[in-house]
Motif scaffolding. Structure first.
Motif, PDB file in Angstrom:
ATOM      1  N   GLY A  26       0.796  -1.209   0.000  1.00  0.00           N
ATOM      2  CA  GLY A  26       0.000   0.000   0.000  1.00  0.00           C
ATOM      3  C   GLY A  26       0.833   1.265   0.000  1.00  0.00           C
ATOM      4  N   ILE A  27       2.164   1.126  -0.108  1.00  0.00           N
ATOM      5  CA  ILE A  27       3.065   2.275  -0.141  1.00  0.00           C
ATOM      6  C   ILE A  27       3.713   2.318  -1.516  1.00  0.00           C
ATOM      7  CG2 ILE A  27       4.942   3.492   1.017  1.00  0.00           C
ATOM      8  CD1 ILE A  27       2.623   3.033   2.833  1.00  0.00           C
ATOM      9  N   ASN A  28       2.945   2.658  -2.509  1.00  0.00           N
ATOM     10  CA  ASN A  28       3.467   2.728  -3.874  1.00  0.00           C
ATOM     11  C   ASN A  28       3.927   4.143  -4.194  1.00  0.00           C
ATOM     12  OD1 ASN A  28       2.732   0.002  -4.292  1.00  0.00           O
ATOM     13  ND2 ASN A  28       0.667   0.627  -4.864  1.00  0.00           N
ATOM     14  N   ILE A  29       4.647   4.274  -5.310  1.00  0.00           N
ATOM     15  CA  ILE A  29       5.049   5.593  -5.795  1.00  0.00           C
ATOM     16  C   ILE A  29       3.857   6.261  -6.476  1.00  0.00           C
ATOM     17  CG2 ILE A  29       6.592   6.831  -7.369  1.00  0.00           C
ATOM     18  CD1 ILE A  29       8.670   4.609  -6.872  1.00  0.00           C
ATOM     19  N   THR A  30       3.191   5.508  -7.347  1.00  0.00           N
ATOM     20  CA  THR A  30       1.915   5.897  -7.941  1.00  0.00           C
ATOM     21  C   THR A  30       1.000   4.686  -7.796  1.00  0.00           C
ATOM     22  OG1 THR A  30       2.302   5.100 -10.205  1.00  0.00           O
ATOM     23  CG2 THR A  30       3.190   7.282  -9.644  1.00  0.00           C
ATOM     24  N   PRO A  31      -0.286   4.795  -8.098  1.00  0.00           N
ATOM     25  CA  PRO A  31      -1.164   3.634  -7.953  1.00  0.00           C
ATOM     26  C   PRO A  31      -0.680   2.401  -8.704  1.00  0.00           C
ATOM     27  CG  PRO A  31      -2.485   5.594  -8.231  1.00  0.00           C
ATOM     28  CD  PRO A  31      -1.054   6.009  -8.453  1.00  0.00           C
ATOM     29  N   SER A  32       0.038   2.589  -9.818  1.00  0.00           N
ATOM     30  CA  SER A  32       0.478   1.445 -10.613  1.00  0.00           C
ATOM     31  C   SER A  32       1.984   1.242 -10.595  1.00  0.00           C
ATOM     32  CB  SER A  32       0.020   1.620 -12.068  1.00  0.00           C
ATOM     33  OG  SER A  32       0.569   2.796 -12.624  1.00  0.00           O
ATOM     34  N   LEU A  33       2.703   2.044  -9.828  1.00  0.00           N
ATOM     35  CA  LEU A  33       4.166   1.954  -9.813  1.00  0.00           C
ATOM     36  C   LEU A  33       4.674   1.694  -8.406  1.00  0.00           C
ATOM     37  CD1 LEU A  33       6.850   2.251 -11.389  1.00  0.00           C
ATOM     38  CD2 LEU A  33       6.772   4.693 -10.861  1.00  0.00           C
ATOM     39  N   LYS A  34       5.251   0.513  -8.206  1.00  0.00           N
ATOM     40  CA  LYS A  34       5.750   0.120  -6.908  1.00  0.00           C
ATOM     41  C   LYS A  34       7.178   0.599  -6.678  1.00  0.00           C
ATOM     42  CE  LYS A  34       6.324  -2.256  -3.070  1.00  0.00           C
ATOM     43  NZ  LYS A  34       5.704  -1.829  -1.804  1.00  0.00           N
ATOM     44  N   ALA A  35       8.041   0.389  -7.665  1.00  0.00           N
ATOM     45  CA  ALA A  35       9.457   0.687  -7.499  1.00  0.00           C
ATOM     46  C   ALA A  35      10.118   0.859  -8.859  1.00  0.00           C
ATOM     47  CB  ALA A  35      10.156  -0.433  -6.721  1.00  0.00           C
ATOM     48  N   VAL A  36      11.289   1.444  -8.851  1.00  0.00           N
ATOM     49  CA  VAL A  36      12.066   1.640 -10.072  1.00  0.00           C
ATOM     50  C   VAL A  36      13.488   1.159  -9.813  1.00  0.00           C
ATOM     51  CG1 VAL A  36      12.972   3.313 -11.731  1.00  0.00           C
ATOM     52  CG2 VAL A  36      10.684   3.624 -10.776  1.00  0.00           C
ATOM     53  N   ASP A  37      13.982   0.282 -10.663  1.00  0.00           N
ATOM     54  CA  ASP A  37      15.351  -0.220 -10.539  1.00  0.00           C
ATOM     55  C   ASP A  37      16.295   0.636 -11.371  1.00  0.00           C
ATOM     56  OD1 ASP A  37      14.648  -2.387  -8.876  1.00  0.00           O
ATOM     57  OD2 ASP A  37      14.031  -3.576 -10.608  1.00  0.00           O
ATOM     58  N   VAL A  38      17.349   1.145 -10.717  1.00  0.00           N
ATOM     59  CA  VAL A  38      18.333   1.982 -11.398  1.00  0.00           C
ATOM     60  C   VAL A  38      19.730   1.478 -11.055  1.00  0.00           C
ATOM     61  CG1 VAL A  38      16.796   3.978 -11.284  1.00  0.00           C
ATOM     62  CG2 VAL A  38      18.504   3.647  -9.495  1.00  0.00           C
ATOM     63  N   LEU A  39      20.723   2.105 -11.658  1.00  0.00           N
ATOM     64  CA  LEU A  39      22.119   1.805 -11.345  1.00  0.00           C
ATOM     65  C   LEU A  39      22.738   3.007 -10.653  1.00  0.00           C
ATOM     66  CD1 LEU A  39      23.288   0.087 -14.664  1.00  0.00           C
ATOM     67  CD2 LEU A  39      22.774  -1.031 -12.474  1.00  0.00           C
ATOM     68  N   HIS A  40      23.497   2.749  -9.605  1.00  0.00           N
ATOM     69  CA  HIS A  40      24.224   3.812  -8.920  1.00  0.00           C
ATOM     70  C   HIS A  40      25.646   3.338  -8.694  1.00  0.00           C
ATOM     71  CE1 HIS A  40      24.540   7.499  -6.542  1.00  0.00           C
ATOM     72  NE2 HIS A  40      25.348   6.807  -5.748  1.00  0.00           N
ATOM     73  N   GLY A  41      26.586   4.007  -9.343  1.00  0.00           N
ATOM     74  CA  GLY A  41      27.973   3.567  -9.252  1.00  0.00           C
ATOM     75  C   GLY A  41      28.175   2.185  -9.828  1.00  0.00           C
ATOM     76  N   GLY A  42      27.357   1.839 -10.818  1.00  0.00           N
ATOM     77  CA  GLY A  42      27.467   0.537 -11.463  1.00  0.00           C
ATOM     78  C   GLY A  42      26.761  -0.582 -10.736  1.00  0.00           C
ATOM     79  N   LYS A  43      26.121  -0.289  -9.609  1.00  0.00           N
ATOM     80  CA  LYS A  43      25.432  -1.313  -8.829  1.00  0.00           C
ATOM     81  C   LYS A  43      23.917  -1.062  -8.845  1.00  0.00           C
ATOM     82  CE  LYS A  43      29.344  -2.021  -5.687  1.00  0.00           C
ATOM     83  NZ  LYS A  43      29.805  -2.021  -4.272  1.00  0.00           N
ATOM     84  N   PRO A  44      23.131  -2.134  -8.890  1.00  0.00           N
ATOM     85  CA  PRO A  44      21.668  -1.967  -8.925  1.00  0.00           C
ATOM     86  C   PRO A  44      21.114  -1.457  -7.596  1.00  0.00           C
ATOM     87  CG  PRO A  44      22.253  -4.284  -8.742  1.00  0.00           C
ATOM     88  CD  PRO A  44      23.540  -3.549  -8.958  1.00  0.00           C
ATOM     89  N   VAL A  45      20.201  -0.524  -7.695  1.00  0.00           N
ATOM     90  CA  VAL A  45      19.518   0.019  -6.522  1.00  0.00           C
ATOM     91  C   VAL A  45      18.031   0.107  -6.853  1.00  0.00           C
ATOM     92  CG1 VAL A  45      19.247   1.987  -4.974  1.00  0.00           C
ATOM     93  CG2 VAL A  45      21.519   1.390  -5.804  1.00  0.00           C
ATOM     94  N   THR A  46      17.195  -0.293  -5.938  1.00  0.00           N
ATOM     95  CA  THR A  46      15.747  -0.188  -6.125  1.00  0.00           C
ATOM     96  C   THR A  46      15.240   1.052  -5.405  1.00  0.00           C
ATOM     97  OG1 THR A  46      15.457  -2.587  -6.321  1.00  0.00           O
ATOM     98  CG2 THR A  46      13.523  -1.289  -5.735  1.00  0.00           C
ATOM     99  N   ILE A  47      14.628   1.945  -6.166  1.00  0.00           N
ATOM    100  CA  ILE A  47      14.027   3.144  -5.578  1.00  0.00           C
ATOM    101  C   ILE A  47      12.570   2.839  -5.266  1.00  0.00           C
ATOM    102  CG2 ILE A  47      13.410   5.559  -5.926  1.00  0.00           C
ATOM    103  CD1 ILE A  47      15.720   5.799  -7.864  1.00  0.00           C
ATOM    104  N   GLU A  48      12.201   3.009  -4.018  1.00  0.00           N
ATOM    105  CA  GLU A  48      10.830   2.789  -3.583  1.00  0.00           C
ATOM    106  C   GLU A  48      10.529   3.716  -2.417  1.00  0.00           C
ATOM    107  OE1 GLU A  48      10.615  -1.287  -2.432  1.00  0.00           O
ATOM    108  OE2 GLU A  48      12.396  -1.163  -1.167  1.00  0.00           O
ATOM    109  N   ARG A  49       9.287   3.737  -2.001  1.00  0.00           N
ATOM    110  CA  ARG A  49       8.919   4.538  -0.832  1.00  0.00           C
ATOM    111  C   ARG A  49       9.011   3.675   0.411  1.00  0.00           C
ATOM    112  NH1 ARG A  49       3.376   7.550  -1.665  1.00  0.00           N
ATOM    113  NH2 ARG A  49       4.127   8.733   0.139  1.00  0.00           N
TER     114      ARG A  49
END
Length: 222
Positions: A26-49
């Motif tokens: 129930g803590i989404n970014i938008t109603p249809s978006l839970k998280a976004v996977d990105v790279l930081h310093g070449g390593k995967p990071v999941t951005i979420e609330r």
């Protein structure tokens, strides 16, 4: 927001993968978006609330009284032709970068002391005083020409041809700093525009880290 800008915003975040448990916490970014996977310093990071119901804004961003100048409330439009963006647009640009788009860079304009407290995953730190060449009346610090040229060429993809800057193949930059009271990224944008950097290749995340953490989005430390 007009239809064209709405379409742009949806396009930036459209197509991002949503996990099967998108609505579980129930803590989404938008109603249809839970998280976004990105790279930081070449390593995967999941951005979420954050799902921590007791989480609050970090104390560094809770202060509301700041001396002006230099920490004055910034306008909504920083320069003609430069788009002001929000969290969803920033996430869209970060996703493009993690998918291999080298034409975009998200730039943390703050100095290391602030970056060490946490930054937006996927952002590249380029301190404001490495770009800025005219801050009279604010921070009174000038960038060294050699260092500035190095950033423009090796980081941002510009070219210096017979003393003239060529920005045709330069990256689209999404700049941010601490928040709507922080002039560092806005000053840098004005400096870049003055140097000839195309306004359409500059985006300003006005809310900065203060807005980012206020909605509980993930940060990372160096």
């Amino acid at each position: 927001m007009n239809i064209s800008k709405m379409s742009t915003a949806f396009a930036l975040v459209g197509g991002l993968a949503v996990s099967a448990s998108a609505f579980a916490s129930g803590i989404n970014i938008t109603p249809s978006l839970k998280a976004v996977d990105v790279l930081h310093g070449g390593k995967p990071v999941t951005i979420e609330r954050t799902s921590d119901k007791n989480a609050t804004i970090p104390l560094a961003y809770a202060k509301v009284s700041r001396a002006c100048p230099p920490f004055c409330v910034q306008p909504m439009t920083v320069a003609s032709g430069v788009d002001t963006v929000g969290e969803l647009e920033v996430l869209g640009y970060l996703k493009r970068i993690s998918n291999g788009d080298r034409s975009v860079m998200v730039v943390d304009s703050r100095e290391s002391a602030w970056v060490n407290r946490g930054t937006i995953p996927g952002a590249v730190n380029t301190p404001w005083n490495m770009i800025n060449v005219d801050v009279a009346g604010t921070f009174e610090v000038e960038a060294e020409a050699e260092g500035l040229h190095d950033i423009l060429i090796n980081k941002f993809g510009a070219k210096l041809d017979n003393g003239h800057w060529d920005f045709r193949n330069a990256k689209t930059l999404v700049l941010f700093c601490n928040g709507i009271w922080c002039p560092q990224s806005s000053i840098n944008i004005k400096t870049l525009v003055k140097m000839g950097y195309p306004a359409y290749k500059l985006k300003w995340y006005r809310g900065g880290v203060q807005s980012w953490v206020s909605v509980g989005l993930t940060t990372v430390k160096p």
